[in-house]
Design a protein around this motif. Structure first.
Motif, PDB file in Angstrom:
ATOM      1  N   SER A 107       0.827  -1.213   0.000  1.00  0.00           N
ATOM      2  CA  SER A 107       0.000   0.000   0.000  1.00  0.00           C
ATOM      3  C   SER A 107       0.859   1.260   0.000  1.00  0.00           C
ATOM      4  CB  SER A 107      -0.927  -0.010   1.218  1.00  0.00           C
ATOM      5  OG  SER A 107      -0.179  -0.102   2.422  1.00  0.00           O
ATOM      6  N   ASP A 108       1.976   1.229   0.721  1.00  0.00           N
ATOM      7  CA  ASP A 108       2.870   2.385   0.726  1.00  0.00           C
ATOM      8  C   ASP A 108       3.436   2.641  -0.672  1.00  0.00           C
ATOM      9  OD1 ASP A 108       2.452   2.710   3.414  1.00  0.00           O
ATOM     10  OD2 ASP A 108       4.248   1.598   4.021  1.00  0.00           O
ATOM     11  N   ALA A 109       3.763   1.549  -1.377  1.00  0.00           N
ATOM     12  CA  ALA A 109       4.293   1.696  -2.724  1.00  0.00           C
ATOM     13  C   ALA A 109       3.244   2.288  -3.657  1.00  0.00           C
ATOM     14  CB  ALA A 109       4.766   0.344  -3.258  1.00  0.00           C
ATOM     15  N   ILE A 110       1.986   1.895  -3.485  1.00  0.00           N
ATOM     16  CA  ILE A 110       0.908   2.434  -4.322  1.00  0.00           C
ATOM     17  C   ILE A 110       0.737   3.929  -4.074  1.00  0.00           C
ATOM     18  CG2 ILE A 110      -1.572   2.378  -4.749  1.00  0.00           C
ATOM     19  CD1 ILE A 110      -1.522  -0.604  -4.197  1.00  0.00           C
ATOM     20  N   ILE A 111       0.788   4.335  -2.801  1.00  0.00           N
ATOM     21  CA  ILE A 111       0.649   5.764  -2.475  1.00  0.00           C
ATOM     22  C   ILE A 111       1.799   6.572  -3.094  1.00  0.00           C
ATOM     23  CG2 ILE A 111       0.670   7.439  -0.598  1.00  0.00           C
ATOM     24  CD1 ILE A 111      -0.736   5.349   1.128  1.00  0.00           C
ATOM     25  N   GLU A 112       2.995   6.042  -2.979  1.00  0.00           N
ATOM     26  CA  GLU A 112       4.153   6.734  -3.539  1.00  0.00           C
ATOM     27  C   GLU A 112       4.056   6.817  -5.061  1.00  0.00           C
ATOM     28  OE1 GLU A 112       9.066   6.479  -3.483  1.00  0.00           O
ATOM     29  OE2 GLU A 112       7.842   5.034  -2.341  1.00  0.00           O
ATOM     30  N   ALA A 113       3.589   5.739  -5.700  1.00  0.00           N
ATOM     31  CA  ALA A 113       3.451   5.740  -7.156  1.00  0.00           C
ATOM     32  C   ALA A 113       2.394   6.749  -7.607  1.00  0.00           C
ATOM     33  CB  ALA A 113       3.088   4.339  -7.648  1.00  0.00           C
ATOM     34  N   VAL A 114       1.275   6.819  -6.876  1.00  0.00           N
ATOM     35  CA  VAL A 114       0.228   7.788  -7.202  1.00  0.00           C
ATOM     36  C   VAL A 114       0.760   9.211  -7.075  1.00  0.00           C
ATOM     37  CG1 VAL A 114      -1.987   8.731  -6.436  1.00  0.00           C
ATOM     38  CG2 VAL A 114      -1.678   6.259  -6.600  1.00  0.00           C
ATOM     39  N   ALA A 115       1.589   9.450  -6.057  1.00  0.00           N
ATOM     40  CA  ALA A 115       2.173  10.786  -5.881  1.00  0.00           C
ATOM     41  C   ALA A 115       3.074  11.149  -7.059  1.00  0.00           C
ATOM     42  CB  ALA A 115       2.952  10.843  -4.565  1.00  0.00           C
ATOM     43  N   VAL A 116       3.856  10.177  -7.531  1.00  0.00           N
ATOM     44  CA  VAL A 116       4.740  10.426  -8.675  1.00  0.00           C
ATOM     45  C   VAL A 116       3.920  10.721  -9.932  1.00  0.00           C
ATOM     46  CG1 VAL A 116       6.439   9.393 -10.208  1.00  0.00           C
ATOM     47  CG2 VAL A 116       6.637   9.063  -7.748  1.00  0.00           C
ATOM     48  N   VAL A 117       2.852   9.946 -10.139  1.00  0.00           N
ATOM     49  CA  VAL A 117       1.995  10.162 -11.305  1.00  0.00           C
ATOM     50  C   VAL A 117       1.322  11.533 -11.237  1.00  0.00           C
ATOM     51  CG1 VAL A 117      -0.084   9.369 -12.494  1.00  0.00           C
ATOM     52  CG2 VAL A 117       1.608   7.710 -11.708  1.00  0.00           C
ATOM     53  N   ALA A 118       0.857  11.918 -10.031  1.00  0.00           N
ATOM     54  CA  ALA A 118       0.218  13.225  -9.869  1.00  0.00           C
ATOM     55  C   ALA A 118       1.208  14.358 -10.150  1.00  0.00           C
ATOM     56  CB  ALA A 118      -0.343  13.357  -8.457  1.00  0.00           C
ATOM     57  N   LEU A 119       2.437  14.205  -9.655  1.00  0.00           N
ATOM     58  CA  LEU A 119       3.457  15.221  -9.914  1.00  0.00           C
ATOM     59  C   LEU A 119       3.774  15.325 -11.404  1.00  0.00           C
ATOM     60  CD1 LEU A 119       5.467  17.239  -8.711  1.00  0.00           C
ATOM     61  CD2 LEU A 119       7.102  15.361  -8.469  1.00  0.00           C
ATOM     62  N   ALA A 120       3.848  14.169 -12.075  1.00  0.00           N
ATOM     63  CA  ALA A 120       4.108  14.165 -13.513  1.00  0.00           C
ATOM     64  C   ALA A 120       2.959  14.828 -14.274  1.00  0.00           C
ATOM     65  CB  ALA A 120       4.314  12.737 -14.008  1.00  0.00           C
ATOM     66  N   SER A 121       1.726  14.588 -13.843  1.00  0.00           N
ATOM     67  CA  SER A 121       0.561  15.206 -14.487  1.00  0.00           C
ATOM     68  C   SER A 121       0.610  16.724 -14.355  1.00  0.00           C
ATOM     69  CB  SER A 121      -0.731  14.662 -13.876  1.00  0.00           C
ATOM     70  OG  SER A 121      -0.821  13.258 -14.036  1.00  0.00           O
ATOM     71  N   LEU A 122       0.972  17.210 -13.158  1.00  0.00           N
ATOM     72  CA  LEU A 122       1.087  18.652 -12.951  1.00  0.00           C
ATOM     73  C   LEU A 122       2.193  19.241 -13.827  1.00  0.00           C
ATOM     74  CD1 LEU A 122       0.685  18.891  -9.055  1.00  0.00           C
ATOM     75  CD2 LEU A 122      -0.997  19.516 -10.802  1.00  0.00           C
ATOM     76  N   LEU A 149       8.298  16.981 -24.949  1.00  0.00           N
ATOM     77  CA  LEU A 149       8.506  17.005 -23.500  1.00  0.00           C
ATOM     78  C   LEU A 149       7.445  16.180 -22.778  1.00  0.00           C
ATOM     79  CD1 LEU A 149       9.491  20.748 -22.891  1.00  0.00           C
ATOM     80  CD2 LEU A 149      10.966  18.736 -22.794  1.00  0.00           C
ATOM     81  N   ARG A 150       6.200  16.219 -23.293  1.00  0.00           N
ATOM     82  CA  ARG A 150       5.149  15.415 -22.681  1.00  0.00           C
ATOM     83  C   ARG A 150       5.470  13.934 -22.782  1.00  0.00           C
ATOM     84  NH1 ARG A 150       0.841  17.523 -25.152  1.00  0.00           N
ATOM     85  NH2 ARG A 150       0.838  16.019 -26.845  1.00  0.00           N
ATOM     86  N   LEU A 151       5.981  13.518 -23.936  1.00  0.00           N
ATOM     87  CA  LEU A 151       6.355  12.114 -24.111  1.00  0.00           C
ATOM     88  C   LEU A 151       7.512  11.737 -23.196  1.00  0.00           C
ATOM     89  CD1 LEU A 151       6.118   9.444 -25.660  1.00  0.00           C
ATOM     90  CD2 LEU A 151       7.667  10.394 -27.382  1.00  0.00           C
ATOM     91  N   VAL A 152       8.496  12.619 -23.062  1.00  0.00           N
ATOM     92  CA  VAL A 152       9.639  12.339 -22.182  1.00  0.00           C
ATOM     93  C   VAL A 152       9.182  12.194 -20.734  1.00  0.00           C
ATOM     94  CG1 VAL A 152      11.771  13.304 -21.240  1.00  0.00           C
ATOM     95  CG2 VAL A 152      11.330  13.421 -23.694  1.00  0.00           C
ATOM     96  N   ILE A 153       8.281  13.066 -20.293  1.00  0.00           N
ATOM     97  CA  ILE A 153       7.784  13.002 -18.921  1.00  0.00           C
ATOM     98  C   ILE A 153       7.031  11.696 -18.686  1.00  0.00           C
ATOM     99  CG2 ILE A 153       6.189  14.054 -17.277  1.00  0.00           C
ATOM    100  CD1 ILE A 153       6.890  16.766 -18.530  1.00  0.00           C
ATOM    101  N   ILE A 154       6.224  11.281 -19.661  1.00  0.00           N
ATOM    102  CA  ILE A 154       5.468  10.035 -19.509  1.00  0.00           C
ATOM    103  C   ILE A 154       6.403   8.840 -19.409  1.00  0.00           C
ATOM    104  CG2 ILE A 154       3.870   8.469 -20.689  1.00  0.00           C
ATOM    105  CD1 ILE A 154       2.475  10.928 -21.846  1.00  0.00           C
TER     106      ILE A 154
END
Length: 266
Positions: free
Chosen positions: A15-30, A61-66
């Motif tokens: 669960s901790d890994a999922i939370i951390e992954a969601v945070a990374v995805v959210a930061l990448a989206s921003l 840049l969007r592709l690189v971030i993804i």
């Protein structure tokens, strides 16, 4: 064996890994949202090729971030051992290969497009019979807006097997052509000079660019083509309409009848 390896890799997710992954995805989206907003704003303050190159950097840049986000998220969710990475990326590649073959084709073509730049935002292009201004370029497709204000999404994959016509090729010079059919037996030299005057009189004409009045005898009458450049590519519809209307006035004043091509074909 591969299935067991994949199950073993997924079993390490916490669960901790999922939370951390969601945070990374959210930061990448921003970050992607910031790139899509700030770079076009900066491009508006520039002109010429620097502006076009800056706009073209947005999808890249969007592709690189993804890609970087995927590379970061996978080790967070799965223990970064050789066996786990091999199982995850192998399964992911196999799934994407079957499910998104056409998408991957357009994605690769999009990367080629960003490198070769056959069209850029602001270019007027025609492909597969669709003509319009490139409004945005994504990693998979480009959006064009037609003269009728219709948005058309064109997958980059069409570049592989179709001809592409680019009217202004990264500049603000777009040649427009107004065609006229006149009845024969008139003073061609005089009409050419009058039509040249028509082009220069038009307030939308970019007078420092070449102006050409071509004429050709056809079985439908004398075909005149008034070729010139409008002040901006977006003026092309009004420009051609104005040239046609002014040329029609000249024909009426000279007593030379214009021919309606559709009626003649009937």
């Amino acid at each position: 064996m591969e299935e067991l390896g994949l199950k073993g890799a997924l079993s390490t997710i916490t669960s901790d890994a999922i939370i951390e992954a969601v945070a990374v995805v959210a930061l990448a989206s921003l970050l992607i949202m910031a790139v899509q907003k700030l770079l076009p704003m900066l491009a508006q303050k520039l002109s010429g090729k620097p502006r076009l190159y800056l706009l073209a950097m947005v999808p890249l840049l969007r592709l690189v971030i993804i890609v970087l986000t995927i590379v970061m998220v996978v080790p967070i969710l799965v223990e970064p051992s050789f066996e786990n990475m091999l199982a995850i990326f192998g399964a992911l590649g196999l799934a994407l290969g079957f499910a998104f073959k056409d998408y991957a084709n357009s994605l690769i073509a999009g990367i080629v497009t960003l490198y070769e730049m056959p069209y850029r935002p602001g270019d007027w292009i025609e492909i597969n019979g669709q003509y319009g201004e490139v409004r945005a370029i994504g990693t998979r497709a480009a959006e064009i807006v037609t003269l009728d204000d219709t948005v058309i999404v064109i997958p980059h994959g069409l570049l592989w097997n179709n001809l592409l016509a680019n009217g202004n090729d990264g500049t603000d010079n777009l040649m427009c052509v107004a065609e006229l059919y006149l009845e024969p037996n008139h003073d061609v030299a005089r009409m050419r000079e009058l039509f040249r005057d028509v082009i220069y009189i038009c307030p939308l004409t970019k007078t420092y660019q070449p102006v050409v009045v071509a004429v050709q005898g056809t079985d439908m009458g004398m075909k005149y083509r008034l070729k010139a450049y409008p002040l901006t590519p977006g003026d092309q519809t009004r420009f051609i309409a104005d040239l046609t209307a002014r040329a029609a006035e000249v024909c009426a004043a000279e007593g030379v009848k214009m021919i309606s091509r559709p009626l003649l074909l009937q």
